[in-house]
Enzyme design. Structure first.
Site, PDB file in Angstrom:
ATOM      1  CD  GLU A   1      21.962 -11.315 -20.439  1.00 20.29           C
ATOM      2  OE1 GLU A   1      21.826 -12.499 -20.763  1.00 20.29           O
ATOM      3  OE2 GLU A   1      22.769 -10.926 -19.565  1.00 20.29           O
ATOM      4  N   GLY A   2      17.689  -9.253 -24.470  1.00 20.31           N
ATOM      5  CA  GLY A   2      16.557  -9.531 -25.366  1.00 20.31           C
ATOM      6  C   GLY A   2      15.246  -9.164 -24.708  1.00 20.31           C
TER       7      GLY A   2
ATOM      8  N   GLY B   1       0.837  -1.213   0.000  1.00 17.77           N
ATOM      9  CA  GLY B   1       0.000   0.000   0.000  1.00 17.77           C
ATOM     10  C   GLY B   1       0.865   1.253   0.000  1.00 17.77           C
TER      11      GLY B   1
HETATM   12  N1  COS Z   1      22.518 -20.207 -31.434  1.00 17.45           N
HETATM   13  C1  COS Z   1      23.299 -20.416 -32.521  1.00 17.45           C
HETATM   14  N2  COS Z   1      23.094 -19.815 -33.720  1.00 17.45           N
HETATM   15  C2  COS Z   1      22.040 -18.964 -33.806  1.00 17.45           C
HETATM   16  C3  COS Z   1      21.184 -18.706 -32.719  1.00 17.45           C
HETATM   17  C4  COS Z   1      21.443 -19.374 -31.503  1.00 17.45           C
HETATM   18  N3  COS Z   1      20.674 -19.169 -30.428  1.00 17.45           N
HETATM   19  N4  COS Z   1      20.239 -17.830 -33.096  1.00 17.45           N
HETATM   20  C5  COS Z   1      20.488 -17.546 -34.381  1.00 17.45           C
HETATM   21  N5  COS Z   1      21.569 -18.231 -34.802  1.00 17.45           N
HETATM   22  C6  COS Z   1      22.149 -18.251 -36.155  1.00 17.45           C
HETATM   23  C7  COS Z   1      21.074 -18.616 -37.160  1.00 17.45           C
HETATM   24  O1  COS Z   1      20.954 -20.027 -37.282  1.00 17.45           O
HETATM   25  C8  COS Z   1      21.593 -17.986 -38.421  1.00 17.45           C
HETATM   26  O2  COS Z   1      22.604 -18.789 -38.971  1.00 17.45           O
HETATM   27  P1  COS Z   1      22.567 -19.243 -40.536  1.00 17.45           P
HETATM   28  O3  COS Z   1      22.639 -17.953 -41.301  1.00 17.45           O
HETATM   29  O4  COS Z   1      23.792 -20.089 -40.681  1.00 17.45           O
HETATM   30  O5  COS Z   1      21.282 -19.954 -40.733  1.00 17.45           O
HETATM   31  C9  COS Z   1      22.267 -16.713 -37.911  1.00 17.45           C
HETATM   32  O6  COS Z   1      22.559 -16.938 -36.522  1.00 17.45           O
HETATM   33  C10 COS Z   1      21.378 -15.488 -38.032  1.00 17.45           C
HETATM   34  O7  COS Z   1      20.191 -15.757 -37.321  1.00 17.45           O
HETATM   35  P2  COS Z   1      18.804 -15.082 -37.682  1.00 17.45           P
HETATM   36  O8  COS Z   1      18.583 -15.193 -39.159  1.00 17.45           O
HETATM   37  O9  COS Z   1      17.761 -15.636 -36.778  1.00 17.45           O
HETATM   38  O10 COS Z   1      19.117 -13.529 -37.318  1.00 17.45           O
HETATM   39  P3  COS Z   1      18.152 -12.270 -37.310  1.00 17.45           P
HETATM   40  O11 COS Z   1      18.982 -11.101 -37.633  1.00 17.45           O
HETATM   41  O12 COS Z   1      16.939 -12.529 -38.132  1.00 17.45           O
HETATM   42  O13 COS Z   1      17.617 -12.077 -35.799  1.00 17.45           O
HETATM   43  C11 COS Z   1      17.332 -12.142 -33.424  1.00 17.45           C
HETATM   44  C12 COS Z   1      17.894 -12.769 -34.708  1.00 17.45           C
HETATM   45  C13 COS Z   1      16.268 -11.073 -33.602  1.00 17.45           C
HETATM   46  C14 COS Z   1      16.758 -13.265 -32.643  1.00 17.45           C
HETATM   47  C15 COS Z   1      18.578 -11.549 -32.728  1.00 17.45           C
HETATM   48  O14 COS Z   1      19.030 -10.412 -33.420  1.00 17.45           O
HETATM   49  C16 COS Z   1      18.382 -11.202 -31.284  1.00 17.45           C
HETATM   50  O15 COS Z   1      18.415 -12.078 -30.402  1.00 17.45           O
HETATM   51  N6  COS Z   1      18.186  -9.911 -30.991  1.00 17.45           N
HETATM   52  C17 COS Z   1      18.164  -9.429 -29.633  1.00 17.45           C
HETATM   53  C18 COS Z   1      19.549  -9.066 -29.229  1.00 17.45           C
HETATM   54  C19 COS Z   1      19.673  -8.979 -27.762  1.00 17.45           C
HETATM   55  O16 COS Z   1      19.285  -9.873 -27.018  1.00 17.45           O
HETATM   56  N7  COS Z   1      20.262  -7.886 -27.320  1.00 17.45           N
HETATM   57  C20 COS Z   1      20.548  -7.696 -25.957  1.00 17.45           C
HETATM   58  C21 COS Z   1      21.978  -7.354 -25.855  1.00 17.45           C
HETATM   59  S1  COS Z   1      22.754  -8.062 -24.490  1.00 17.45           S
HETATM   60  S2  COS Z   1      22.199  -6.993 -22.965  1.00 17.45           S
END
Ligand code: COS
Length: 384
Positions: A364-365, A340
């Site tokens: 971290e996302g 409260g």
């Molecule tokens: N482990 C291993 N490889 C991975 C993976 C994982 N968890 N996630 C993606 N990959 C690989 C994919 O397989 C892909 O490889 P190939 O090109 O050989 O197929 C490559 O990485 C690119 O992946 P994707 O196409 O999914 O990338 P995108 O740019 O479309 O986006 C997201 C990925 C949005 C999920 C990513 O950019 C993300 O997590 N963003 C948030 C970032 C974040 O958490 N920031 C916080 C900073 S730390 S405080």
């Protein structure tokens, strides 16, 4: 996976005592001064908290993921600013080297990260590349035996304290997406690296973030993590898979603390002639929080055990982070409500947690990125 229950019990009891006796009493002081006392940092080092997830051969504890989340639950019972100082060594600031580093990089950096002699920091985000991490623009141009880095990293946790930065930078300008990115270890003090002013934040005072700026910063080619170009984005994603389980575990620990404080207050605080805990509308808030906390705890443990088994836990880590951080936000909100008027006052501490935990749904996302990762993996799995 728990390797030896007895040893783990001793560790958990030690952390629990450290949290109760050394950290809890100075929560307000740290929030007010924005600083963790040196003596407490020294004790964290002595306890080995900087090296929990670093392999034993490099001087760390080599905790499994299940052991790490159990330790993290206990550490979560106090202000998250404390964990922030050593969490990057165990997590995003050190794991790039643990997971993908060359033997030479591991031998050089991991012992110092494990002891806490240096702090490791993770430099992915940029002013124009946050959720869309694959679009980052910091460049690393090869020049003989060196790379030359240029660009700015933003919101970098522990940047002011760090001795090394794991830096994701674009080595192939012809590839604008994730596969043009490489990861490097950059040492503080390298000419061309500077740290911006410490950011003023909503909460988690005592934990610091800042920009890290690279201006014609020359680093040796040996700083390329794993010695391979073009796989830095994958390194970052693997690091984040683990980091997200750790954040989810932190959410569980902090939720336990907030709910415990709210329950204690509800039992002490009397209105209408009885403790407010006896009113069903208060009980509903307590019960919903307890149920969500139990679900979050189960998810975190399951994701951790799967990771220990060597499974790909991208989906489970995202599910756990999404659910645990959102639940933590709801539990913080209910805790303030149960307190409260007192919940709105600084001296009761619960408003501080309310502000502190807001970050969990962002770093971290974001929750939206976790949703995107989960749905994408579902669709890919179905198609494949
Ligand atoms: N482990 C291993 N490889 C991975 C993976 C994982 N968890 N996630 C993606 N990959 C690989 C994919 O397989 C892909 O490889 P190939 O090109 O050989 O197929 C490559 O990485 C690119 O992946 P994707 O196409 O999914 O990338 P995108 O740019 O479309 O986006 C997201 C990925 C949005 C999920 C990513 O950019 C993300 O997590 N963003 C948030 C970032 C974040 O958490 N920031 C916080 C900073 S730390 S405080």
């Amino acid at each position: 996976m728990i390797r030896d229950q007895e040893t783990l019990n001793i560790l958990l009891a030690t952390i629990d005592r450290f949290v109760r006796e050394r950290l809890l009493p100075i929560e307000n002081e740290v929030a007010e001064t924005d600083r963790i006392p040196d003596q407490v940092v020294a004790e964290m080092k002595e306890l080995g908290l900087f090296g929990m997830s670093i392999p034993e051969q490099f001087g760390g504890m080599g905790l499994t993921m299940e052991e790490e989340v159990l330790a993290t639950f206990a550490i979560g019972h106090t202000s998250p600013a404390f964990r922030s100082l050593f969490a990057t060594n165990n997590g995003i600031g050190g794991q790039g080297i643990v997971i993908d580093g060359t033997p030479a990089q591991q031998a050089h950096y991991l012992p110092r990260l494990a002891s806490g002699e240096i702090i490791g920091s993770f430099a992915l985000t940029e002013p124009d590349a946050g959720s869309d991490a694959g679009s980052l623009r910091t460049s690393a141009r090869r020049d003989g035996d060196h790379y030359v880095l240029n660009g700015t990293k933003r919101y970098i946790t522990n940047a002011p304290e760090a001795g090394i930065y794991t830096v994701m930078a674009r080595t192939d300008p012809a590839k604008p997406g994730p596969d043009g990115i490489s990861a490097f270890v950059v040492e503080r003090g390298t000419p061309g690296v500077s740290v911006g002013h410490t950011d003023k934040k909503m909460g988690q005072k005592g934990a610091h973030t800042a920009d890290v700026i690279f201006e014609n910063c020359r680093i040796p080619a040996g700083a390329l993590i794993g010695g391979r170009e073009g796989v830095g984005f994958k390194t970052a994603m693997k690091v984040l898979d683990k980091g997200r389980i750790n954040i989810a575990a932190t959410c569980v620990g902090v939720s336990e603390r907030m709910l415990n404080d709210a329950l204690r207050y509800a039992l002490e605080r009397r209105q209408f002639g009885k403790p407010i805990a006896e009113f069903q509308l208060i009980q509903a808030m307590l019960a919903d929080s307890r149920a969500e906390l139990y679900a979050a705890r189960c998810m975190v443990l399951d994701a951790a055990r799967r990771r220990d088994e060597g499974q790909d836990v991208g989906t489970e880590a995202a599910c756990a982070k999404l659910f645990a951080s959102e639940a933590c936000g709801r539990i913080a909100d209910r805790a303030v409500q149960i307190f409260g008027g007192a919940g709105y006052l600084a001296e009761y501490g619960i408003e501080r947690f309310y502000r502190d935990v807001r970050l969990f749904r962002i770093f971290e996302g974001t929750s939206q990125i976790q949703q995107l990762v989960i749905a994408r993996n579902m669709i890919r799995g179905f198609a494949g």
